[in-house]
Design a protein around this motif. Structure first.
Motif, PDB file in Angstrom:
ATOM      1  N   PHE A  72       0.832  -1.201   0.000  1.00  0.00           N
ATOM      2  CA  PHE A  72       0.000   0.000   0.000  1.00  0.00           C
ATOM      3  C   PHE A  72       0.867   1.251   0.000  1.00  0.00           C
ATOM      4  O   PHE A  72       2.009   1.228   0.463  1.00  0.00           O
ATOM      5  CB  PHE A  72      -0.918   0.012   1.228  1.00  0.00           C
ATOM      6  N   CYS A  73       0.312   2.350  -0.472  1.00  0.00           N
ATOM      7  CA  CYS A  73       1.049   3.620  -0.463  1.00  0.00           C
ATOM      8  C   CYS A  73       1.213   4.159   0.954  1.00  0.00           C
ATOM      9  O   CYS A  73       2.251   4.723   1.290  1.00  0.00           O
ATOM     10  CB  CYS A  73       0.317   4.660  -1.313  1.00  0.00           C
ATOM     11  N   VAL A  74       0.181   4.003   1.763  1.00  0.00           N
ATOM     12  CA  VAL A  74       0.170   4.509   3.138  1.00  0.00           C
ATOM     13  C   VAL A  74      -0.541   3.482   4.018  1.00  0.00           C
ATOM     14  O   VAL A  74      -1.594   2.973   3.649  1.00  0.00           O
ATOM     15  CB  VAL A  74      -0.571   5.867   3.233  1.00  0.00           C
ATOM     16  N   GLY A  75       0.023   3.205   5.172  1.00  0.00           N
ATOM     17  CA  GLY A  75      -0.636   2.312   6.121  1.00  0.00           C
ATOM     18  C   GLY A  75      -0.639   0.861   5.659  1.00  0.00           C
ATOM     19  O   GLY A  75       0.201   0.431   4.877  1.00  0.00           O
ATOM     20  N   SER A  76      -1.628   0.114   6.166  1.00  0.00           N
ATOM     21  CA  SER A  76      -1.692  -1.314   5.864  1.00  0.00           C
ATOM     22  C   SER A  76      -3.019  -1.714   5.232  1.00  0.00           C
ATOM     23  O   SER A  76      -3.479  -2.844   5.364  1.00  0.00           O
ATOM     24  CB  SER A  76      -1.459  -2.124   7.144  1.00  0.00           C
ATOM     25  N   HIS A  77      -3.660  -0.753   4.569  1.00  0.00           N
ATOM     26  CA  HIS A  77      -4.852  -1.053   3.780  1.00  0.00           C
ATOM     27  C   HIS A  77      -5.009   0.018   2.701  1.00  0.00           C
ATOM     28  O   HIS A  77      -4.334   1.043   2.740  1.00  0.00           O
ATOM     29  CB  HIS A  77      -6.107  -1.159   4.658  1.00  0.00           C
ATOM     30  N   SER A  78      -5.883  -0.218   1.759  1.00  0.00           N
ATOM     31  CA  SER A  78      -6.079   0.717   0.653  1.00  0.00           C
ATOM     32  C   SER A  78      -6.513   2.080   1.164  1.00  0.00           C
ATOM     33  O   SER A  78      -7.278   2.175   2.124  1.00  0.00           O
ATOM     34  CB  SER A  78      -7.136   0.178  -0.321  1.00  0.00           C
ATOM     35  N   SER A  79      -6.001   3.090   0.504  1.00  0.00           N
ATOM     36  CA  SER A  79      -6.374   4.469   0.844  1.00  0.00           C
ATOM     37  C   SER A  79      -6.600   5.242  -0.450  1.00  0.00           C
ATOM     38  O   SER A  79      -6.414   4.717  -1.551  1.00  0.00           O
ATOM     39  CB  SER A  79      -5.259   5.138   1.655  1.00  0.00           C
ATOM     40  N   VAL A  80      -6.964   6.495  -0.296  1.00  0.00           N
ATOM     41  CA  VAL A  80      -7.158   7.358  -1.454  1.00  0.00           C
ATOM     42  C   VAL A  80      -5.877   7.425  -2.298  1.00  0.00           C
ATOM     43  O   VAL A  80      -5.945   7.573  -3.519  1.00  0.00           O
ATOM     44  CB  VAL A  80      -7.654   8.759  -1.023  1.00  0.00           C
TER      45      VAL A  80
END
Length: 132
Positions: A72-80
């Motif tokens: 993922f780009c940020v964190g540990s799940h899909s985001s914007v």
């Protein structure tokens, strides 16, 4: 996500949303190409789009590389951020942009391709998609 990761996700999304995607819109590219054709006869609009994509992906790559979870780009799940980066990579291929300099973004894209909601949203999965 907490406030800092949410802000980082929005930062990556805006790199694509505001700084990259508008410069590859067909209308802008046609207008730029028409102006350039008067002078040189080149396809300046497409060139501008390609440059904007490469610049935006380089910025997004740097930001996403700071995330521990390579899926993922940020964190540990899909985001914007993922929602903006994945289709931008699709479009980069249409513009024949070399994606080798963006290994983290390609890893995010590869993981997204395993997720049902990204599969359903893929341009080729849309009812009006041109069939190859």
């Amino acid at each position: 996500l907490g406030p800092v990761p949410r802000a980082r996700a929005r930062e990556i999304a805006e790199v694509i949303n505001a700084g990259t995607q508008p410069l590859q819109n067909l209308g802008h590219m046609r207008a730029i190409s028409a102006l350039a054709a008067k002078d040189q006869g080149s396809d300046a609009g497409r060139s501008l789009g390609r440059e904007a994509i490469a610049k935006g992906l380089a910025a997004a790559e740097k930001l996403a590389a700071a995330n521990r979870d390579e899926r993922f780009c940020v964190g540990s799940h899909s985001s914007v951020a993922d929602l903006c980066v994945v289709p931008q990579l699709y479009n980069a291929r249409r513009f024949e942009v070399d994606l080798q300099p963006y290994p983290r973004l390609r890893a995010v894209e590869a993981h997204a391709a395993t997720l049902p909601y990204f599969q359903a949203a893929h341009p080729d999965a849309q009812p009006d998609a041109a069939k190859a």
